[in-house]
Scaffold this motif. Structure first.
Motif, PDB file in Angstrom:
ATOM      1  N   PRO A  25       0.828  -1.203   0.000  1.00 25.47           N
ATOM      2  CA  PRO A  25       0.000   0.000   0.000  1.00 25.47           C
ATOM      3  C   PRO A  25       0.865   1.257   0.000  1.00 25.47           C
ATOM      4  O   PRO A  25       1.929   1.302   0.624  1.00 25.47           O
ATOM      5  CB  PRO A  25      -0.807  -0.121   1.297  1.00 25.47           C
ATOM      6  CG  PRO A  25      -0.002  -1.030   2.166  1.00 25.47           C
ATOM      7  CD  PRO A  25       0.662  -1.995   1.238  1.00 25.47           C
ATOM      8  N   LEU A 338      -4.294   1.330   2.921  1.00 21.18           N
ATOM      9  CA  LEU A 338      -4.773   0.409   3.952  1.00 21.18           C
ATOM     10  C   LEU A 338      -5.333   1.221   5.104  1.00 21.18           C
ATOM     11  O   LEU A 338      -4.678   2.128   5.622  1.00 21.18           O
ATOM     12  CB  LEU A 338      -3.614  -0.469   4.441  1.00 21.18           C
ATOM     13  CG  LEU A 338      -3.892  -1.456   5.575  1.00 21.18           C
ATOM     14  CD1 LEU A 338      -4.897  -2.503   5.131  1.00 21.18           C
ATOM     15  CD2 LEU A 338      -2.591  -2.121   6.016  1.00 21.18           C
ATOM     16  N   GLY A 499      -8.523  -2.864   3.146  1.00 20.71           N
ATOM     17  CA  GLY A 499      -7.576  -2.414   2.143  1.00 20.71           C
ATOM     18  C   GLY A 499      -7.398  -3.443   1.055  1.00 20.71           C
ATOM     19  O   GLY A 499      -8.063  -4.483   1.036  1.00 20.71           O
TER      20      GLY A 499
END
Length: 549
Positions: A25, A338, A499
């Motif tokens: 992420p 996330l 996420g």
């Protein structure tokens, strides 16, 4: 490592029809809603829109039985747990305040005169008392310093502790309405964009604002809050809806603003500005942003968690989060960040409301409790001196010099103090530090939480545990409702991870929110915080490896 772990999402965080292969992420957004008890989102879910809380509830891994594993369920210690995964002995933050024996006075959890405030007035601040690294620290270390970590909050401790030593903390000054930091994190002064924000006096837009029920026909109506005679709120706000913010000065406005959902709007808007100005999540690798939202805590303290105000605040917070999430989508990409949502602690009902309904409850007067304990020790040991140096709930600290001067054994004095306290109304248990360290004579149900809340140097010589629904806080009368106990209503908090690559799921196993830190560390392939002892959260897909604790 993360790329091997996370499979293409069938139902990703953005609900994209076709998800691309997972990559690390670009941003971790850790949101802490101060005082968001674990039962509140399910109770109020029908009043939420699709893009705030329900975005996480519908698309994330929801932990329905997340309970803090330590008895010190307070803002500072709760935030420390969420970003370190450590027990109190390892993260160092016993409470918001405690008595320091070496200094001979109470200390505040982030006080540090060596590092003055930048951007406004106030006493020096730093993470001096935090003795573990944070997840933000470890993300920066793993990147060789390329990643960046920021923490934003209304409360200084809720920003400074999550920022750790490598990140940067910014919080809302209750004196000026500016966002400020300290020279610990900003040695060269605040970024120019923060100074520009502060010059605009954004908070002043709320001077004539009115907090009205968010939705027509909601239970947050004037007649609903009229039946709350035990509320304790700032004088500038009315007891019932609507709550006008007609403040006489900036100082009064800011003091009242904290007790409205508008303060979260301000923190979230500033966080959005930070995201854009600092280009978080856009420079390669993973950046970290912690946002702590405090209005729920202030409102819960003032009107209680069963109030119309608490419910209406959650509806407004839902809309605030929806705007924040949309801003992150635009800045980073809807499937490239996330989200973590949790809380530092829960909250109890207003004790007087329980008593009025014929249910057991009580409210301690700390000064009176200490006075009675001091008198008992003087009578027991036939001395004139006050043998207690301080009572900073839940810890009683002996005056070591006076105890020695009286020729007494400190352990014997502590044992007698604990014995006396056990006879007091509302005291469920009283333990000496020696008992806690040895693990002897502890109530089996309390033992794990009391031991995880203890610190060998900063805890009191005797620690008390209040009976269920007894209010215990240094300010005996300042708030209507309180937290801080090891009971379920204080330990139970919201916990959701959502996420890319994390499929919607509901985990009903009891878990420790301290597991957030090691879980993020494992997902990101970085080291766990130095004091971390919490277990990785179950139900989260993890990379193969020898250490998944």
């Amino acid at each position: 490592m993360l790329a091997r772990l996370l499979l293409p999402a069938l139902i990703g965080f953005a609900h994209a029809a076709n998800s691309s292969p997972a990559t690390p992420p670009a941003l971790v957004l850790q949101i802490t809603v101060d005082q968001l008890r674990g039962d509140m989102l399910p109770r109020h879910r029908d009043g939420f829109g699709p893009d705030g809380f329900r975005r996480l509830l519908d698309r994330g891994i929801v932990f329905t039985r997340a309970h803090h594993a330590a008895a010190n369920t307070l803002t500072a210690s709760g935030h420390a747990v969420l970003v370190t995964g450590a027990a109190t002995a390892d993260h160092g933050i016993v409470a918001n305040d405690w008595h320091d024996r070496a200094l001979g006075r109470a200390v505040y959890c982030v006080e540090d005169e060596r590092f003055p405030i930048v951007g406004g007035p106030g006493r020096g601040r730093s993470p001096r008392w935090l003795t573990s690294s944070t997840i933000g620290d470890e993300i920066i270390a793993a990147s060789g310093g390329r990643a960046r970590a920021f923490a934003v909050a209304a409360k200084d401790r809720a920003a400074i502790i999550p920022a750790g030593r490598s990140g940067r903390a910014l919080w809302l000054s209750d004196a000026t309405g500016a966002f400020v930091g300290s020279t610990f994190h900003f040695r060269e002064g605040l970024p120019s964009w923060v100074e520009e924000w502060n010059q605009r006096r954004v908070f002043a837009r709320y001077r004539d604002a009115v907090w009205r029920p968010f939705r027509t026909g909601s239970p947050s109506a004037e007649d609903a809050s009229a039946g709350n005679p035990h509320a304790r709120f700032p004088a500038e706000l009315r007891r019932v809806f609507p709550h006008p913010l007609a403040a006489r000065s900036d100082a009064v406005l800011l003091a009242s603003l904290a007790y409205t959902p508008f303060s979260d709007e301000l923190v979230a808007e500033f966080s959005t500005e930070l995201l854009e100005r600092e280009q978080l999540g856009r420079r390669g690798g993973t950046d970290y942003l912690a946002v702590s939202l405090a209005a729920t805590d202030y409102i819960g303290h003032a009107w209680g968690p069963e109030s119309a105000e608490y419910a209406d605040n959650l509806a407004r917070l839902d809309a605030t989060l929806a705007r924040l999430f949309a801003a992150v989508d635009r800045a980073v990409g809807a499937d490239r960040w996330l989200a973590v949502l949790s809380a530092d602690h829960g909250v109890d009902d207003i004790p007087e409301s329980r008593l009025a309904a014929g249910r057991p409850a009580g409210r301690f007067n700390p000064a009176a409790l200490r006075a009675a304990a001091s008198a008992a020790l003087r009578a027991e040991f036939r001395v004139e001196a006050d043998l207690i140096a301080a009572f900073v709930p839940p810890g009683f600290y002996l005056d070591e010099q006076r105890v020695r001067d009286a020729g007494l054994d400190p352990r014997a004095v502590a044992e007698r103090l604990a014995a006396h306290l056990r006879t007091r109304p509302g005291v469920m248990a009283a333990y000496t530090v020696a008992q806690i360290q040895r693990g002897e004579g502890l109530d089996p149900g309390l033992a794990p939480l009391v031991r995880r809340a203890a610190h060998p140097e900063r805890s009191g010589d005797v620690v008390i545990v209040q009976a269920p629904h007894w209010y215990l806080y240094p300010d005996a009368e300042g708030y209507a409702a309180m937290h801080g106990s090891p009971h379920d209503y204080d330990t139970h908090v919201t916990l959701i991870l959502a996420g890319p690559g994390l499929q919607p799921a509901k985990v009903t196993t009891r878990v420790d929110p301290g597991g957030i830190a090691p879980t993020l560390a494992t997902l990101l392939g970085v080291r766990k915080p130095s004091g971390c002892s919490a277990a990785v959260l179950p139900g989260v897909p993890l990379p193969a490896g020898p250490d998944r604790r």
